[in-house]
Every structure is written in structure tokens, then in C-alpha cells.
Scaffold this motif. Structure first.
Motif, mmCIF file in Angstrom:
data_model
loop_
_atom_site.group_PDB
_atom_site.id
_atom_site.type_symbol
_atom_site.label_atom_id
_atom_site.label_comp_id
_atom_site.label_asym_id
_atom_site.label_seq_id
_atom_site.Cartn_x
_atom_site.Cartn_y
_atom_site.Cartn_z
ATOM 1 N N ALA A 88 0.829 -1.207 0.000
ATOM 2 C CA ALA A 88 0.000 0.000 0.000
ATOM 3 C C ALA A 88 0.864 1.258 0.000
ATOM 4 N N ALA A 89 1.956 1.224 0.772
ATOM 5 C CA ALA A 89 2.835 2.386 0.846
ATOM 6 C C ALA A 89 3.475 2.684 -0.506
ATOM 7 N N HIS A 90 3.949 1.660 -1.207
ATOM 8 C CA HIS A 90 4.608 1.896 -2.496
ATOM 9 C C HIS A 90 3.617 2.354 -3.548
ATOM 10 N N ILE A 91 2.383 1.807 -3.519
ATOM 11 C CA ILE A 91 1.362 2.285 -4.466
ATOM 12 C C ILE A 91 1.029 3.741 -4.185
ATOM 13 N N ALA A 92 0.865 4.068 -2.885
ATOM 14 C CA ALA A 92 0.536 5.460 -2.523
ATOM 15 C C ALA A 92 1.679 6.395 -2.894
ATOM 16 N N TRP A 93 2.921 5.971 -2.664
ATOM 17 C CA TRP A 93 4.066 6.832 -2.985
ATOM 18 C C TRP A 93 4.137 7.091 -4.491
ATOM 19 N N PHE A 94 3.931 6.036 -5.307
ATOM 20 C CA PHE A 94 3.979 6.217 -6.758
ATOM 21 C C PHE A 94 2.849 7.147 -7.208
ATOM 22 N N THR A 95 1.663 6.979 -6.606
ATOM 23 C CA THR A 95 0.515 7.803 -7.004
ATOM 24 C C THR A 95 0.748 9.261 -6.664
ATOM 25 N N GLN A 96 1.224 9.540 -5.430
ATOM 26 C CA GLN A 96 1.383 10.933 -5.031
ATOM 27 C C GLN A 96 2.567 11.588 -5.745
ATOM 28 N N SER A 97 3.544 10.808 -6.161
ATOM 29 C CA SER A 97 4.719 11.402 -6.804
ATOM 30 C C SER A 97 4.545 11.583 -8.298
ATOM 31 N N HIS A 98 3.779 10.701 -8.965
ATOM 32 C CA HIS A 98 3.754 10.727 -10.427
ATOM 33 C C HIS A 98 2.363 10.855 -11.016
ATOM 34 N N VAL A 99 1.330 10.827 -10.154
ATOM 35 C CA VAL A 99 -0.033 10.986 -10.668
ATOM 36 C C VAL A 99 -0.632 12.293 -10.168
ATOM 37 N N VAL A 100 -0.698 12.472 -8.846
ATOM 38 C CA VAL A 100 -1.291 13.701 -8.301
ATOM 39 C C VAL A 100 -0.235 14.744 -7.943
ATOM 40 N N HIS A 101 1.027 14.337 -7.953
ATOM 41 C CA HIS A 101 2.151 15.245 -7.680
ATOM 42 C C HIS A 101 1.985 15.972 -6.350
ATOM 43 N N SER A 102 1.636 15.231 -5.314
ATOM 44 C CA SER A 102 1.468 15.799 -3.986
ATOM 45 C C SER A 102 2.811 15.826 -3.270
ATOM 46 N N THR A 103 3.057 16.892 -2.498
ATOM 47 C CA THR A 103 4.300 17.020 -1.732
ATOM 48 C C THR A 103 4.030 17.149 -0.241
ATOM 49 N N SER A 104 2.803 16.817 0.178
ATOM 50 C CA SER A 104 2.467 16.958 1.593
ATOM 51 C C SER A 104 3.251 15.950 2.438
ATOM 52 N N TYR A 105 3.557 16.337 3.659
ATOM 53 C CA TYR A 105 4.256 15.457 4.608
ATOM 54 C C TYR A 105 3.648 15.665 5.995
ATOM 55 N N PRO A 106 3.288 14.590 6.686
ATOM 56 C CA PRO A 106 3.355 13.184 6.247
ATOM 57 C C PRO A 106 2.216 12.863 5.296
ATOM 58 N N SER A 107 2.472 11.916 4.412
ATOM 59 C CA SER A 107 1.503 11.501 3.408
ATOM 60 C C SER A 107 0.954 10.111 3.753
ATOM 61 N N THR A 108 0.011 9.666 2.903
ATOM 62 C CA THR A 108 -0.539 8.314 3.088
ATOM 63 C C THR A 108 0.567 7.268 3.034
ATOM 64 N N ALA A 109 1.511 7.441 2.125
ATOM 65 C CA ALA A 109 2.620 6.492 2.018
ATOM 66 C C ALA A 109 3.414 6.428 3.319
ATOM 67 N N ASP A 110 3.653 7.593 3.956
ATOM 68 C CA ASP A 110 4.406 7.611 5.214
ATOM 69 C C ASP A 110 3.680 6.819 6.301
ATOM 70 N N TYR A 111 2.367 6.973 6.369
ATOM 71 C CA TYR A 111 1.609 6.237 7.387
ATOM 72 C C TYR A 111 1.675 4.717 7.134
ATOM 73 N N CYS A 112 1.584 4.338 5.854
ATOM 74 C CA CYS A 112 1.654 2.903 5.531
ATOM 75 C C CYS A 112 3.040 2.332 5.855
ATOM 76 N N PHE A 113 4.077 3.128 5.574
ATOM 77 C CA PHE A 113 5.425 2.675 5.921
ATOM 78 C C PHE A 113 5.571 2.496 7.431
ATOM 79 N N LEU A 114 4.947 3.399 8.202
ATOM 80 C CA LEU A 114 5.019 3.289 9.660
ATOM 81 C C LEU A 114 4.309 2.027 10.159
#
Length: 766
Positions: A88-114
Motif C-alpha cells: 500500500a505504501a509503495h502504491i501510494a508513494w507512486f501515485t502521489q509522486s507521479h499521478v497527483v504530484h502531492s508534496t504533503s508530509y506526512p503523506s498516506t505512504a508515510d503512514y503505511c510505511f510506519l
């Protein structure tokens, strides 16, 4: 559907190969610098998703596999949840970086990694390990805490301290940033625990792969947090190299766990690099402390830190010496200074894992001192100890450096030889040991003479375990003792009583036995009166074996009971066929041997009666032969069984009369009707007056007890004539006929009794 496809070995192999290619492509793209930073970032982020998908599905395959034990499945179910968080974290990271181009921190990917860390922590701790005593569990906890403390110092120095003081972060951002290294610290604790608690066997490959993946992931996480604190992280940076490599190790770990057998063979090791973890963590912590405090004044901080480091180092060295001493005490025999059974077991386990190479043979010699117990009983245990110490010194003088001599207990020793150039070299070593142990031992005013017997077993099969080699050497040792002591014997399959017993029982079940028939004739005319049934073994490898090759083994193991029943059934069936096809064969008698173990069977009468009913052979034409050991000590139950057989009409004969310690009074108590004179009384009666007198006395003895006398082992016409003169009218032996296979016995019946033709005999089994 996808999970079902993943269950096939070929499918998982293809997936592992694809993940390896993805890893190589990403690494090549990164180091090649092709396409600029944006392309490198895209390729790196895209490579995570298929790898995460593969290791999640493979982990789910392990959790649902019946090949794994329940504890392992439960642990891998939790690990699958951790892998799902990664996916889930890797899918979210790819989506926010290359689809929606989000730079928010912490992001959904960060929570999944945690979330990955607590699930992985729990799963690693749930993995089954070696059963431990309470004291061992406490030691394990201390070792793991030492590793954790060293990791905490490093993480505090590198991350937690800077995070608490970093400007520009909200409280929530600061908490999330600190949570990642804390989660990594939990993973370090769980990984070290999972590896340290397998001190008595090799750490399984899946755990080693998980540990490698977590080591790469923790290193990458620390680097990621450091980069975040000092300017912000972007995809395609060098931590991606470590994360992707860690993902590939997770793929391998899940695949290897699925392939791992449910009950792998335990393997012992002397030491493992895993035990260095607490020491390595302590040293690393002091190195970081020294680096951090390098700008502090030498007095007082520098000297105190230096002194603490040196003191800790000395304690580690002292502990290592204590562990070595404890190890030597655990594997050394206190009396002789040789190794003990534990060390022999470990050495054999190590050798069992090595391939068999030409010119590098492994042998174990089991040594037992002959007549050691009388020395102990006569001169006391101090004399026995002196003999054991002298024997140990003699062994040290014979074996080579690198070989192992050990005392297994009492007066039994083992010598493990490795790297022998030939099989015969083991025998040469055994001969030297015999010579060295053939020595006088001075004890006070007494000279104690010592000798030994040795069993030699060679490792000739890749699958032979250490326990198997010890059992084989023990079998060879007792063969040497039975052969006269003070000698050595090589192990061979012929000595293996259990294997030979199983082979014999299999021979009975698979009809490898055959009954031969030796004619019993009237001495005056040679007329056929009866047949004695004699068993043979048509061995698939060794050919036709006489009873001397296997009857003793059958008696020793108890296999003679089913064997005897088989012989009685086969003989009765054959003789019943003759009677059915030849009207003149009805008076023909059949004689079958009963072993002492058969006579001792409570259901003997039932078994015999059932066989007679099954085959249709009349009981009044059957004679069962019993040995003198039954005649000598007949208990009331035995007498009752024999009388029940007589009540059925069956005749009873005493076989080989005169070779044991027959009690004549028992001949009156037992319901026997026939006395068979052993061949040893027949030999020599034609030309030796004394032998003739003894044999004649036995014949008259049988007549006195109103028993029908049959002579065995008649080999000449002169012997037959002499027996006839004594009053013995019936006999058997090579002079008349050798034991005949069933077809030849049937031909003899037809010739002697005037059968109508072979067709009648052919129909007897219809």
C-alpha cells in the motif's frame, strides 16, 4: 486466482526471476544516469510496486500453506499484513509522486510505511524457535536488549536528537518523523531475537533473508530521515538502491519459506556469528559516543568515556573466555580429559553435512574395553579409573591431529577419523588402537591387563546421519565381541539385525520362502514313509539360502513365529495336494518343525487347527517336532498346549535328541510319540564300537519309553544296516535322499506310490 497460480513452483520461480531483473534494471539505470533525474525517479518508484505485490502474495501463500506448521503459518499471516502495508505504501508513494504530484508530509505512504514496523515486529517474534529454559530466555532477552541499546544510541545520535531540535516542523510532523526510526529500532530488536534464539541449529534461510532485508531497510530509513531533516527527500536517490534490494530479499524470504520442509533436520553448530551481535552493537555504540564527544575537554569527560569503553571491552573479553571455558567443560570428559558424547554428536553432525569425496573417507570407531567390569569389581573403582585414564592416554598417542577421541560412558570410547585415504585406513587405525590398548596398567602392587574390542563404521551414504553411524559402529562392536573379543570388525548390512529382521518378515509376506521336503524311509526297504518339511529362502540377491543363514536370526527377533506358521501352511497344502491326486499317498506322513517361540505362543493350538482346516490335511498324519529346550523345562501351560495338539490326533516328536541336557523324566510327562536321534550319534557307528554302543543305548531308550525312533543324518549303507540291527527301522539322510523341492518330491511320490499320472497332481491346487 492469482494466489492459486502462485502456488506452482514454476510460477514462483518466474516471479523471483522477474523481480531480480527489475532490481538489476533499476540499479543499472541509476548508476548509468540515463534519462535524467526524473526518469530515474520514475523507474525507481515504479519498480517497487511489482516487487511488493510479489512478496505480499508469496507471503500469503506461506500463511495458507499446509506444508508449514501452525505456529509458522500464524507468524507469516502477521508478516503478510506487514507486507501488505509495504505494498500500500509503495502504491501510494507512486501515485502521489507521479499521478497527483502531492508534496504533503506526512503523506498516506508515510503512514503505511510506519504500519509496516509493528506488524513485522510482531511477526518476527511469533516465528517458532528452539525450546529454551527460563534461564536461557533471560539470557536471550539480555542479548537482544544489548543490541537494542546499541541501536538506540546510534539512532539517537543520527536522528532522534536532531529531530527533537529541528526547526520548522509541526508537532505531528516531528512525531511521524521520529516514529520511523523508533519502528526501525523495534525491527532491530525483533530480528536479533529471531536469530539469537536459534543457537542450536543453523538459522533458517528465510530468517536470514528477512534479517538482510531489514538491515538494508533500516539503513535506508535512517538515510531517508537524515535527508528529510537536511533538505527533503526525492525519489530516485541512493536510499532507493537499498530499499529495492531489501524488497527483493523479502521476495526470496517468502519463496524460501514456502519451499522449506515442515520438519527440517536439526543441525548443530559450535558457534555462530549471530552471537557476536551484542558485542558488535556495544562497540558501535562506543565508537559513536567517541565521535560525538570528540570536541569535549579531555578532563574529565574524555578520560571517563575512554575508561568506560576500555572497561566494557575488558568485560567482553573476560566473558568470551568464560564462555570458552564453559564450552570446554560441556564437551569434555572430566576423568580422562577426552571429549564426551556431546562433542562426538556435534562432530558427526558436521561431517554428515559434508559431501562424500573420493580419498576423503570418514569413519567412527567404537571402542569397548574387554573384561573391564571384573577389574572394577575386584580391585575397586580407583583401579577402574586408572585403566580408563591409561586407555585415554593410549588413544591420544595413536590418533592424528584433527581426529577426535571421546569417552561415551563407562568403558566405552569413540574415535572419529576424517580425511582417510581409503576404507582400509580405518582398519589400520583400529589395529593400532588394539595394539596400544593391549597394555599392562600398574595399580599399586597389581598389574592389570587390558584389551579392547572395536567396531568400525564408515560413512558411505550421503544420507547417513551421525546417530546412524554410531548405531552401525555399535553393531560392529558387538559382532567383534561375539567373534572372540580383542579384535575389530567392519560394519556390514549383514550385521544389522533390525534391517535383516525387516527383510525376513518381508520375505514371508512376499512368498520368497520355499519348502523343501526330505524323505523319511524304511531302512530295510527304502520305502517312502514320510516327508520332513525344511524351509529355504529364495533370496532375490543372495540366491537360495539354507536355514542356517536365517533361522537363528528369526529365533532371536521373533520372526520365527510367522515364518513357522507359513512353513506349516505351505507344507500341509502341498501334502494335501498329493493325497488328493494320489490314492496311494494317503498313508504318507508329514513332519514339520516347531520352534520354542511357537510352542510358547498361547494361540498355538488355534493356529495349527486353523491351518489344518484351511488346507484339508488330516491331523493324524501330521507330526510336529519340538526341540530339547522345550523338553527340558516344560511348564504346565506348555504341557497343556502339547496335550491339546495330541488330542487333535497330531503326533509329537523330540528332535535332535541327545544334543542338549535332556531330562528323561520329562519324556514320561510330555505327550511325545517320536524320538529322532541326532546325526552326531549316527556318525561313526559303522566302524567305532563306542559310538555304536551309545547310539544303540539311545535306540533302546526310545523303545523303553514306547516311542517310535527315527534316525537322522544317515550317509552310508553301513550306517543304515547298523541302525537296522539295533532295532531302528526308520531314518533319513543323504544316503537315501537329499531335501527335494516340491516338484521333485511330487515325482518321488508318484514313482513310489504308483500314481496315475502327473495330471492328477497338477489339479491339486485347483
Amino acid at each position: 486466482m492469482m494466489l492459486t497460480w502462485f502456488r506452482t513452483g514454476r510460477a514462483s520461480a518466474v516471479c523471483v526471476l522477474v523481480c531480480a531483473v527489475l532490481l538489476l534494471v533499476q540499479q543499472a539505470w541509476y548508476f548509468g544516469g540515463w534519462g535524467g533525474p526524473e526518469v530515474v525517479t520514475l523507474i525507481s518508484d515504479a519498480a517497487y510496486v511489482p516487487q511488493a505485490l510479489v512478496f505480499t502474495v508469496l507471503a500469503a501463500r506461506v500463511a495458507g500453506s499446509g506444508r508449514q506448521d501452525p505456529r509458522t503459518r500464524r507468524a507469516w499471516l502477521v508478516i503478510t499484513m506487514a507486507f501488505g502495508c509495504q505494498l500500500a505504501a509503495h502504491i501510494a508513494w507512486f501515485t502521489q509522486s507521479h499521478v497527483v504530484h502531492s508534496t504533503s508530509y506526512p503523506s498516506t505512504a508515510d503512514y503505511c510505511f510506519l504500519l509496516f514496523s509493528p506488524f513485522m515486529f510482531a511477526g518476527l517474534l511469533m516465528l517458532p524457535g528452539q525450546h529454551r529454559r527460563r534461564r536461557d530466555r533471560q539470557k536471550l532477552a539480555l542479548d537482544a536488549l544489548i543490541v537494542g541499546a546499541g541501536g538506540f544510541i546510534a539512532i539517537w545520535y543520527l536522528l532522534l536528537g536532531p529531530i527533537l531540535n529541528a526547526p520548522g516542523l509541526t508537532m505531528w510532523q516531528r512525531a511521524v518523523t521520529a516514529a520511523l526510526p523508533i519502528g526501525d529500532l523495534l525491527l532491530v530488536l525483533a530480528t536479533s531475537t529471531a536469530m539469537l534464539r536459534r543457537h542450536q541449529r543453523d538459522t533458517p534461510a528465510p530468517i536470514r533473508l528477512l534479517a538482510g532485508s531489514i538491515a538494508l531497510t533500516v539503513t535506508a530509513d535512517v538515510s531517508y530521515s537524515w535527508i528529510q531533516l537536511n533538505g527533503g527527500f526525492t525519489g530516485g536517490s541512493w536510499p532507493d538502491l537499498l530499499w529495492l534490494a531489501g524488497c527483493f530479499l523479502l521476495v526470496l524470504a517468502a519463496d524460501q519459506q514456502y519451499r522449506r520442509p515442515r520438519h527440517p533436520e536439526p543441525r548443530r553448530r559450535d558457534r555462530s556469528a549471530v552471537f557476536l551481535l551484542p558485542y558488535a552493537a556495544s562497540i558501535a555504540a562506543y565508537v559513536l559516543l567517541a565521535v560525538q564527544s570528540s570536541d569535549l575537554p579531555l578532563n574529565p569527560y574524555g578520560g571517563m568515556i575512554f575508561g568506560s569503553a576500555v572497561l566494557t571491552l575488558l568485560v567482553m573479553v573476560r566473558q568470551s573466555h568464560a564462555l570458552r571455558d564453559n564450552r570446554e567443560l560441556a564437551v569434555t570428559d572430566g576423568l580422562t580429559g577426552l571429549g564426551n558424547r556431546i562433542l562426538v554428536t556435534e562432530r558427526l553432525a558436521q561431517l554428515a553435512r559434508q559431501p562424500i569425496r573420493p580419498g576423503r573417507h570418514t569413519a567412527i570407531l567404537l571402542v569397548d574395553l574387554d573384561r573391564f567390569k571384573p577389574i572394577n569389581d575386584t580391585f575397586g573403582h580407583e583401579a577402574g579409573d586408572a585403566v580408563l585414564i591409561a586407555a585415554a592416554d593410549a588413544m591420544r598417542g595413536v590418533i592424528r591431529d584433527g581426529d577426535l577421541a571421546a569417552r561415551l560412558g563407562s568403558d566405552e570410547f569413540a574415535v572419529v577419523l576424517q580425511g582417510l585415504p581409503t576404507r582400509e585406513a580405518a582398519g589400520s587405525a583400529a589395529a593400532r588402537l588394539l595394539e596400544a590398548l593391549r597394555m599392562p596398567v600398574i595399580f599399586g602392587e597389581h598389574v592389570l591387563m587390558v584389551e579392547a574390542s572395536i567396531g568400525v563404521a564408515l560413512r558411505e551414504s550421503r544420507d547417513a546421519s551421525g546417530d546412524t553411524l554410531l548405531q552401525q559402529a555399535d553393531t560392529a562392536l558387538y559382532a567383534a565381541k561375539r567373534a572372540g573379543r580383542a579384535r575389530f570388525e567392519y560394519y556390514s548390512d549383514v550385521m544389522d539385525t533390525k534391517a535383516r529382521e525387516a527383510e525376513l518378515r518381508r520375505a514371508v509376506a512376499q512368498d520368497e520362502l520355499v519348502v523343501f521336503f526330505q524323505p523319511i524311509v524304511a531302512l530295510a526297504t527304502g520305502e517312502l514313509k514320510a516327508f520332513e518339511a525344511l524351509v529355504r529362502w529364495n533370496h532375490p540377491v543372495r540366491g537360495l539360502l539354507g536355514p542356517g543363514e536365517f533361522i537363528d536370526l528369526a529365533e532371536e527377533t521373533g520372526a520365527v513365529v510367522p515364518l513357522g506358521a507359513w512353513v506349516l501352511r505351505a507344507a500341509c497344502r502341498e501334502a494335501a495336494g498329493w493325497r488328493a491326486g494320489l490314492p496311494g499317498a494317503e498313508p504318507l506322513r508329514l513332519t514339520v518343525n516347531l520352534s520354542p517361540k511357537q510352542v510358547a505362543q498361547a494361540d498355538l493350538v488355534t493356529v495349527v487347527e486353523a491351518i489344518l482346516t484351511e488346507t484339508g490335511f488330516p491331523p493324524d498324519r501330521l507330526t510336529l517336532e519340538i526341540t530339547e529346550s522345550v523338553v527340558l523345562q516344560p511348564d504346565p501351560l506348555t504341557i497343556g498346549r502339547l496335550q491339546a495338539l495330541r488330542d487333535l490326533g497330531i503326533h509329537l516328536a523330540v528332535d535332535d535328541f541327545g544334543t542338549g541336557y535332556s531330562a528323561l523324566s520329562y519324556l514320561r510327562r510330555l505327550p511325545v510319540t517320536v524320538l529322532k536321534i541326532d546325526r552326531s550319534f549316527v556318525t561313526g557307528i559303522a566302524d567305532d564300537a563306542e559310538a555304536r554302543s551309545v547310539c544303540e543305548a539311545v535306540v533302546h531308550l526310545g523303545e523303553a519309553f514306547k516311542l517310535h525312533v527315527v534316525a537322522e543324518g544317515i550317509e552310508t549303507a553301513e550306517q543304515a544296516a547298523a541302525l537296522l540291527d539295533m532295532g531302528c527301522t526308520t531314518g533319513q539322510g543323504f544316503h537315501f535322499h537329499r531335501p527335494l523341492p516340491p516338484p521333485e518330491a511330487g515325482d518321488l511320490v508318484r514313482r513310489q506310490l504308483g500314481a496315475p499320472g502327473p495330471a492328477a497332481l497338477t489339479d491339486r491346487n485347483a
